[in-house]
Motif scaffolding. Structure first.
Motif, PDB file in Angstrom:
ATOM      1  N   ASP A   1       0.836  -1.214   0.000  1.00  0.00           N
ATOM      2  CA  ASP A   1       0.000   0.000   0.000  1.00  0.00           C
ATOM      3  C   ASP A   1       0.867   1.258   0.000  1.00  0.00           C
ATOM      4  N   ALA A   2       0.458   2.213  -0.798  1.00  0.00           N
ATOM      5  CA  ALA A   2       1.140   3.514  -0.812  1.00  0.00           C
ATOM      6  C   ALA A   2       0.101   4.590  -0.536  1.00  0.00           C
ATOM      7  N   THR A   3       0.455   5.558   0.309  1.00  0.00           N
ATOM      8  CA  THR A   3      -0.429   6.704   0.529  1.00  0.00           C
ATOM      9  C   THR A   3       0.395   7.970   0.420  1.00  0.00           C
ATOM     10  N   ALA A   4      -0.289   9.061   0.158  1.00  0.00           N
ATOM     11  CA  ALA A   4       0.367  10.373   0.157  1.00  0.00           C
ATOM     12  C   ALA A   4      -0.641  11.406   0.606  1.00  0.00           C
ATOM     13  N   PHE A   5      -0.111  12.571   1.010  1.00  0.00           N
ATOM     14  CA  PHE A   5      -0.958  13.691   1.435  1.00  0.00           C
ATOM     15  C   PHE A   5      -1.891  13.277   2.568  1.00  0.00           C
ATOM     16  N   ASN A   6      -1.261  12.739   3.616  1.00  0.00           N
ATOM     17  CA  ASN A   6      -1.987  12.301   4.811  1.00  0.00           C
ATOM     18  C   ASN A   6      -3.097  11.306   4.471  1.00  0.00           C
ATOM     19  N   GLY A   7      -2.763  10.379   3.590  1.00  0.00           N
ATOM     20  CA  GLY A   7      -3.679   9.287   3.283  1.00  0.00           C
ATOM     21  C   GLY A   7      -4.763   9.615   2.272  1.00  0.00           C
ATOM     22  N   GLN A   8      -4.755  10.839   1.736  1.00  0.00           N
ATOM     23  CA  GLN A   8      -5.808  11.209   0.772  1.00  0.00           C
ATOM     24  C   GLN A   8      -5.639  10.490  -0.567  1.00  0.00           C
ATOM     25  N   LYS A   9      -4.396  10.242  -0.942  1.00  0.00           N
ATOM     26  CA  LYS A   9      -4.112   9.547  -2.195  1.00  0.00           C
ATOM     27  C   LYS A   9      -3.656   8.134  -1.835  1.00  0.00           C
ATOM     28  N   LYS A  10      -4.281   7.132  -2.455  1.00  0.00           N
ATOM     29  CA  LYS A  10      -3.983   5.744  -2.084  1.00  0.00           C
ATOM     30  C   LYS A  10      -3.804   4.888  -3.321  1.00  0.00           C
ATOM     31  N   ALA A  11      -2.901   3.924  -3.234  1.00  0.00           N
ATOM     32  CA  ALA A  11      -2.745   2.951  -4.323  1.00  0.00           C
ATOM     33  C   ALA A  11      -1.984   1.743  -3.804  1.00  0.00           C
ATOM     34  N   GLN A  12      -1.963   0.705  -4.624  1.00  0.00           N
ATOM     35  CA  GLN A  12      -1.134  -0.469  -4.353  1.00  0.00           C
ATOM     36  C   GLN A  12      -0.003  -0.416  -5.366  1.00  0.00           C
ATOM     37  N   ILE A  13       1.200  -0.623  -4.904  1.00  0.00           N
ATOM     38  CA  ILE A  13       2.328  -0.678  -5.830  1.00  0.00           C
ATOM     39  C   ILE A  13       2.918  -2.079  -5.705  1.00  0.00           C
ATOM     40  N   ALA A  14       2.732  -2.862  -6.763  1.00  0.00           N
ATOM     41  CA  ALA A  14       3.142  -4.276  -6.728  1.00  0.00           C
ATOM     42  C   ALA A  14       4.623  -4.380  -6.388  1.00  0.00           C
ATOM     43  N   GLY A  15       4.943  -5.192  -5.386  1.00  0.00           N
ATOM     44  CA  GLY A  15       6.341  -5.434  -5.036  1.00  0.00           C
ATOM     45  C   GLY A  15       6.959  -4.403  -4.106  1.00  0.00           C
ATOM     46  N   LYS A  16       6.223  -3.327  -3.780  1.00  0.00           N
ATOM     47  CA  LYS A  16       6.833  -2.268  -2.959  1.00  0.00           C
ATOM     48  C   LYS A  16       7.242  -2.761  -1.570  1.00  0.00           C
TER      49      LYS A  16
ATOM     50  N   LYS B   1      14.274  11.367 -10.358  1.00  0.00           N
ATOM     51  CA  LYS B   1      13.742  11.020  -9.038  1.00  0.00           C
ATOM     52  C   LYS B   1      13.547   9.507  -8.954  1.00  0.00           C
ATOM     53  N   LEU B   2      14.112   8.896  -7.886  1.00  0.00           N
ATOM     54  CA  LEU B   2      14.027   7.442  -7.726  1.00  0.00           C
ATOM     55  C   LEU B   2      13.396   7.124  -6.361  1.00  0.00           C
ATOM     56  N   ASP B   3      12.245   7.729  -6.091  1.00  0.00           N
ATOM     57  CA  ASP B   3      11.619   7.599  -4.779  1.00  0.00           C
ATOM     58  C   ASP B   3      10.115   7.843  -4.888  1.00  0.00           C
ATOM     59  N   LYS B   4       9.478   7.966  -3.728  1.00  0.00           N
ATOM     60  CA  LYS B   4       8.014   8.067  -3.682  1.00  0.00           C
ATOM     61  C   LYS B   4       7.450   9.326  -4.351  1.00  0.00           C
ATOM     62  N   ASP B   5       8.281  10.319  -4.622  1.00  0.00           N
ATOM     63  CA  ASP B   5       7.790  11.472  -5.384  1.00  0.00           C
ATOM     64  C   ASP B   5       7.235  11.025  -6.737  1.00  0.00           C
ATOM     65  N   ARG B   6       7.693   9.883  -7.259  1.00  0.00           N
ATOM     66  CA  ARG B   6       7.151   9.382  -8.536  1.00  0.00           C
ATOM     67  C   ARG B   6       5.668   9.048  -8.363  1.00  0.00           C
ATOM     68  N   PHE B   7       5.294   8.582  -7.171  1.00  0.00           N
ATOM     69  CA  PHE B   7       3.885   8.297  -6.864  1.00  0.00           C
ATOM     70  C   PHE B   7       3.145   9.593  -6.497  1.00  0.00           C
TER      71      PHE B   7
ATOM     72  N   ARG C   1       3.663  12.597  -7.299  1.00  0.00           N
ATOM     73  CA  ARG C   1       3.526  13.556  -8.411  1.00  0.00           C
ATOM     74  C   ARG C   1       3.101  12.890  -9.713  1.00  0.00           C
ATOM     75  N   ASP C   2       2.647  11.637  -9.643  1.00  0.00           N
ATOM     76  CA  ASP C   2       2.165  10.907 -10.830  1.00  0.00           C
ATOM     77  C   ASP C   2       3.187  10.879 -11.957  1.00  0.00           C
ATOM     78  N   LEU C   3       4.434  10.544 -11.614  1.00  0.00           N
ATOM     79  CA  LEU C   3       5.477  10.516 -12.648  1.00  0.00           C
ATOM     80  C   LEU C   3       5.594   9.149 -13.322  1.00  0.00           C
ATOM     81  N   GLY C   4       4.901   8.133 -12.771  1.00  0.00           N
ATOM     82  CA  GLY C   4       4.958   6.788 -13.351  1.00  0.00           C
ATOM     83  C   GLY C   4       6.228   6.036 -12.950  1.00  0.00           C
ATOM     84  N   SER C   5       6.293   4.758 -13.338  1.00  0.00           N
ATOM     85  CA  SER C   5       7.466   3.898 -13.084  1.00  0.00           C
ATOM     86  C   SER C   5       7.913   3.903 -11.624  1.00  0.00           C
ATOM     87  N   VAL C   6       6.955   3.818 -10.702  1.00  0.00           N
ATOM     88  CA  VAL C   6       7.288   3.849  -9.278  1.00  0.00           C
ATOM     89  C   VAL C   6       8.072   2.588  -8.889  1.00  0.00           C
ATOM     90  N   GLU C   7       7.506   1.434  -9.244  1.00  0.00           N
ATOM     91  CA  GLU C   7       8.150   0.169  -8.862  1.00  0.00           C
ATOM     92  C   GLU C   7       9.551   0.060  -9.476  1.00  0.00           C
TER      93      GLU C   7
END
Ligand code: TMP
Length: 239
Positions: free
Chosen positions: A32-47, A210-216, A218-224
């Motif tokens: 599970d990934a969250t951002a902005f105090n849990g307002q944005k949520k997603a699953q990132i496979a393998g994280k 950027k090679l970190d959670k900012d990719r999630f 800021r919607d930059l893609g390729s998070v995993e």
């Protein structure tokens, strides 16, 4: 291997389980990934697996440098055995390069190298949205003693020095990162929580990619892929 007992706590990115040893707990890293105090949520496979392995590399490196940490062992792809601590309700942020909320607060361009290391404290409170606090606030809220705070800041600065040079060898810039500390049954202050691309900003030293959670965030893609690249540059981790 100590057996998992009941779940003691579930956070946004990890679960914590009691074990038959009252001084040890097992941390399970989630996808599970969250951002902005849990307002944005997603699953990132393998994280979960990647963060468990990346954090294992960092904790082991810091222990060899004499930093007291809660880390005991890595049990499986997603599970880490750690010392049970009472968490000091502070997020300790250490910064080398302006980014994120500091760039906003000071009006500094992201990427500007800070002339001195900046250490900040945030009060861990979901209801309040983790506000920035100063030493007087920490004192009136009784979040930590003066002695603990001095020790926390000093450890944060030492950890920064070790992480920065370790990562420089891997052609990575340590922009900033967040630490949490805990107190064990004997009253020892230990580095706790995790050190991973969820809690740090890592940039490629040449391209500044950027090679970190900012990719999630800021919607930059390729998070995993970014997290995989960090583990690869650290030399991987075998159980
Ligand atoms: P910030 O620039 O958004 O204040 O973030 C500073 C550093 O702290 C960055 O490396 C990301 C990390 N961080 C967390 O680990 N958890 C959080 O909730 C936040 C806001 C930041």
């Amino acid at each position: 291997m100590p057996a998992k007992q009941s779940m003691m706590y579930e956070g946004k990115a990890k679960k914590v389980f009691l074990t038959e040893d009252p001084t040890l707990v097992i941390v399970e890293y989630k996808d599970d990934a969250t951002a902005f105090n849990g307002q944005k949520k997603a699953q990132i496979a393998g994280k979960g697996e990647l963060n468990n392995k990346i954090a294992s590399v960092f904790f082991r490196m810091l222990q060899t440098k004499g930093i007291p940490t809660h880390y005991v062992d890595t049990l499986s792809d997603r599970e880490m055995l750690v010392k049970k601590v009472s968490i000091v309700p502070l997020e300790v942020v250490v910064r080398n390069i302006a980014a994120g909320s500091l760039a906003q607060r000071l009006g500094w361009e992201e990427g500007r190298v800070l002339p001195k290391t900046v250490v900040e404290f945030y009060y861990k409170s979901d209801e309040l949205g983790d506000p920035l606090v100063n030493t007087s606030h920490i004192d009136v809220l009784e979040l930590a003693t003066h002695e603990q705070l001095v020790q926390i800041e000093e450890l944060g600065r030492q950890i920064n020095i070790h992480l920065k040079s370790f990562l420089a060898d891997k052609n990575l810039l340590l922009v900033d990162f967040k630490l949490e500390f805990g107190v064990d049954e004997e009253g020892n202050l230990l580095l706790a929580d995790e050190i991973s691309p969820d809690t740090c900003r890592f940039w490629d030293a040449d391209t500044k990619e950027k090679l970190d959670k900012d990719r999630f965030r800021r919607d930059l893609g390729s998070v995993e892929e970014a997290y995989e690249e960090i583990l690869r540059r650290l030399g991987g981790f075998t159980l």
